[in-house]
Design a protein around this motif. Structure first.
Motif, short mmCIF file in Angstrom:
data_model
loop_
_atom_site.label_atom_id
_atom_site.label_comp_id
_atom_site.label_asym_id
_atom_site.label_seq_id
_atom_site.Cartn_x
_atom_site.Cartn_y
_atom_site.Cartn_z
N GLU A 1 94.46 17.33 -99.06
CA GLU A 1 93.54 16.67 -99.99
C GLU A 1 92.17 16.45 -99.36
O GLU A 1 91.14 16.45 -100.05
CB GLU A 1 94.14 15.35 -100.45
N ALA A 2 92.16 16.26 -98.04
CA ALA A 2 90.89 15.98 -97.36
C ALA A 2 90.04 17.23 -97.15
O ALA A 2 88.84 17.13 -96.90
CB ALA A 2 91.16 15.33 -96.01
N ILE A 3 90.64 18.40 -97.26
CA ILE A 3 89.88 19.64 -97.06
C ILE A 3 89.21 20.01 -98.38
O ILE A 3 89.76 20.76 -99.20
CB ILE A 3 90.79 20.77 -96.54
N THR A 4 88.05 19.47 -98.60
CA THR A 4 87.26 19.73 -99.80
C THR A 4 86.15 20.73 -99.48
O THR A 4 85.77 20.91 -98.32
CB THR A 4 86.63 18.43 -100.31
N PRO A 5 85.61 21.39 -100.49
CA PRO A 5 84.48 22.29 -100.24
C PRO A 5 83.33 21.57 -99.54
O PRO A 5 82.71 22.13 -98.62
CB PRO A 5 84.08 22.76 -101.63
N GLU A 6 83.04 20.33 -99.93
CA GLU A 6 81.94 19.60 -99.33
C GLU A 6 82.18 19.36 -97.84
O GLU A 6 81.29 19.61 -97.01
CB GLU A 6 81.75 18.25 -100.04
N ARG A 7 83.39 18.88 -97.48
CA ARG A 7 83.68 18.62 -96.07
C ARG A 7 83.64 19.92 -95.26
O ARG A 7 83.06 19.96 -94.16
CB ARG A 7 85.05 17.96 -95.92
N LEU A 8 84.26 20.96 -95.79
CA LEU A 8 84.30 22.23 -95.07
C LEU A 8 82.89 22.78 -94.85
O LEU A 8 82.58 23.31 -93.77
CB LEU A 8 85.17 23.23 -95.83
N MET A 9 82.03 22.65 -95.84
CA MET A 9 80.66 23.12 -95.70
C MET A 9 79.89 22.29 -94.68
O MET A 9 79.18 22.84 -93.82
CB MET A 9 79.94 23.10 -97.05
N GLN A 10 80.03 20.98 -94.72
CA GLN A 10 79.33 20.12 -93.77
C GLN A 10 79.76 20.41 -92.33
O GLN A 10 78.92 20.58 -91.44
CB GLN A 10 79.58 18.65 -94.09
N VAL A 11 81.07 20.49 -92.11
CA VAL A 11 81.59 20.71 -90.77
C VAL A 11 81.14 22.07 -90.23
O VAL A 11 80.70 22.18 -89.08
CB VAL A 11 83.12 20.59 -90.77
N THR A 12 81.23 23.10 -91.06
CA THR A 12 80.88 24.44 -90.60
C THR A 12 79.39 24.55 -90.30
O THR A 12 78.98 25.17 -89.30
CB THR A 12 81.28 25.49 -91.65
N ARG A 13 78.56 23.95 -91.13
CA ARG A 13 77.11 23.99 -90.87
C ARG A 13 76.76 23.25 -89.58
O ARG A 13 75.92 23.71 -88.81
CB ARG A 13 76.36 23.37 -92.05
N ILE A 14 77.40 22.10 -89.34
CA ILE A 14 77.15 21.36 -88.10
C ILE A 14 77.60 22.19 -86.90
O ILE A 14 76.88 22.30 -85.89
CB ILE A 14 77.89 20.02 -88.12
N LEU A 15 78.78 22.79 -86.98
CA LEU A 15 79.29 23.60 -85.88
C LEU A 15 78.35 24.75 -85.58
O LEU A 15 77.99 24.99 -84.41
CB LEU A 15 80.69 24.12 -86.23
N ASP A 16 77.92 25.47 -86.59
CA ASP A 16 77.02 26.60 -86.40
C ASP A 16 75.69 26.14 -85.80
O ASP A 16 75.20 26.73 -84.82
CB ASP A 16 76.77 27.29 -87.75
N ALA A 17 75.11 25.08 -86.35
CA ALA A 17 73.81 24.61 -85.87
C ALA A 17 73.88 24.10 -84.43
O ALA A 17 72.98 24.39 -83.62
CB ALA A 17 73.30 23.51 -86.80
N ASP A 18 74.95 23.37 -84.09
CA ASP A 18 75.02 22.79 -82.75
C ASP A 18 75.43 23.80 -81.70
O ASP A 18 75.08 23.65 -80.51
CB ASP A 18 75.96 21.58 -82.75
N LEU A 19 76.16 24.86 -82.08
CA LEU A 19 76.40 25.94 -81.13
C LEU A 19 75.07 26.61 -80.76
O LEU A 19 74.88 27.05 -79.62
CB LEU A 19 77.36 26.97 -81.72
N LYS A 20 74.16 26.67 -81.70
CA LYS A 20 72.84 27.23 -81.42
C LYS A 20 72.01 26.28 -80.55
O LYS A 20 71.45 26.68 -79.53
CB LYS A 20 72.10 27.51 -82.73
N THR A 21 71.95 25.02 -80.96
CA THR A 21 71.07 24.06 -80.29
C THR A 21 71.57 23.67 -78.92
O THR A 21 70.81 23.64 -77.95
CB THR A 21 70.91 22.80 -81.15
N PHE A 22 72.87 23.33 -78.82
CA PHE A 22 73.40 22.75 -77.59
C PHE A 22 74.06 23.75 -76.66
O PHE A 22 74.32 23.43 -75.50
CB PHE A 22 74.41 21.64 -77.92
N PHE A 23 74.33 24.97 -77.16
CA PHE A 23 74.99 25.96 -76.31
C PHE A 23 74.18 27.25 -76.19
O PHE A 23 74.61 28.18 -75.52
CB PHE A 23 76.40 26.26 -76.84
N GLY A 24 73.04 27.31 -76.86
CA GLY A 24 72.15 28.45 -76.73
C GLY A 24 72.70 29.75 -77.29
O GLY A 24 72.31 30.83 -76.83
N ILE A 25 73.61 29.66 -78.28
CA ILE A 25 74.20 30.86 -78.88
C ILE A 25 73.37 31.24 -80.10
O ILE A 25 73.30 30.50 -81.08
CB ILE A 25 75.66 30.61 -79.28
N GLU A 26 72.73 32.39 -80.05
CA GLU A 26 71.77 32.77 -81.09
C GLU A 26 72.43 32.95 -82.45
O GLU A 26 71.92 32.50 -83.47
CB GLU A 26 71.04 34.05 -80.68
#
Length: 336
Positions: free
Chosen positions: A173-198
């Motif tokens: 029930e907790a896996i909603t489109p909104e949560r999945l989108m937020q988590v994935t966007r944060i993961l993608d953005a922070d892998l770029k910012t904090f780990f230097g992955i283009e």
């Protein structure tokens, strides 16, 4: 080498192994500037108990922390009621939270480049009448962000979670489109910012066995996960999945992947901890600050024995330093 990174290190639960892990850092010289945020009396008492020769230096913002072997810089925090190893005292609870607040606010105002946290004891903090569910939620509220992401990592593998500390019956029930989108966007953005992955490559686990087997073992993949991943791919995020979790963690899929996104806690973390327990690091993504932590608890039975292993703390510091440098480079528009 650019300006040195300065990391705040909170010593965690006074009765646990956190204080002595901090003291163990003085065994050798260090690259990053470490400021232990703790009660000096606590550290001195534990050093005496363990027979450690560590010189503690008062630190103030603007000073360069000690990096010499045998020396530690300390940002003193008042309010530690007792310092007995292995014996929890609810009177220490506010002090523990004060160390977290001071470190986080120091990161926000630029005194520190990031913070590393030794383990706290959630139960004794709640026993003191203070509602506390963990570092992650505490820092989320303090920093005023809507969503954070828990990611554990070793040198070889990174696993982020869509849901964290939920009963299994509540996960779907907790896996909603909104949560999945937020988590994935944060993961993608922070892998770029904090780990230097283009351009991060992220593998996404399905929720059900065999990723739902075409709907025969559950429809969450068809109704929620697949449509959401398609929308995220259209935004330019490189995602593979949903993949069956029982084959996702194999060399065929992991080769070239930058992170795995698991749907729930015990789907992804047992694999990572089997692969690297004691040298893994817990990372909070989605914060405006760098925060890493050890991958273990307070270990009250080991406190004061000198047997605590600082391996995970060393990893947390190394990763925190790298993340801070990557963010500096990203902010400056330089390659990390």
């Amino acid at each position: 080498m650019s300006d040195p990174v300065i990391l705040a290190l909170t010593a965690g639960e006074p009765a646990g192994i956190g204080p002595e892990l901090c003291l163990q850092l003085a065994d050798e010289s260090r690259n990053a500037g470490i400021v232990v945020v703790a009660c000096k009396r606590l550290l001195a008492d534990r050093a005496d108990q363990l027979g450690l020769q560590v010189e503690l230096h008062d630190w103030q913002p603007g000073r360069v922390p000690e990096t010499r072997a045998g020396h530690l810089s300390v940002c003193h925090v008042e309010g530690c009621a007792s310092t007995v190893a292995g014996q929890l005292d609810a009177g220490n609870s506010q002090y523990v939270l004060d160390t977290l607040t001071l470190a986080a606010e120091g990161c926000l105002n630029g005194d520190f480049d990031g913070m590393v946290t030794a383990p706290v004891h959630k139960g004794v903090i709640n026993d003191a009448g203070i509602a506390f569910s963990g570092h992650t939620e505490f820092l989320q509220e303090l920093c005023g962000v809507e969503r954070v992401v828990m990611m554990l990592a070793t040198e070889e593998l990174r696993v982020a979670l869509v849901t964290t500390h939920l009963p299994l019956k509540d996960v779907a029930e907790a896996i909603t489109p909104e949560r999945l989108m937020q988590v994935t966007r944060i993961l993608d953005a922070d892998l770029k910012t904090f780990f230097g992955i283009e351009q991060p490559r992220i593998l996404v686990a399905g929720l059900n066995p065999h990723a739902g087997e075409g709907g025969h073992l559950g429809r969450e993949e068809i109704d929620v996960i697949e449509p959401t991943l398609k929308q995220l791919r259209d935004e330019g995020i490189e995602l593979t999945g949903p993949l069956p979790a029982d084959t996702l963690f194999t060399p065929h899929w992991l080769e070239g992947a930058d992170a795995v996104l698991a749907m729930y806690h015990d789907q992804g973390l047992p694999v990572l901890k089997f692969q690297g327990f004691g040298r893994a690091v817990n990372i909070t993504l989605g914060l405006p600050i760098v925060r890493t932590s050890v991958d273990h608890g307070t270990a009250l039975d080991l406190a004061g024995t000198g047997k605590a292993d600082a391996g995970s703390l060393h990893t947390a510091i190394r990763v925190g330093e790298r993340m801070a440098r990557s963010r500096r480079a990203a902010n400056a528009g330089e390659p990390s």
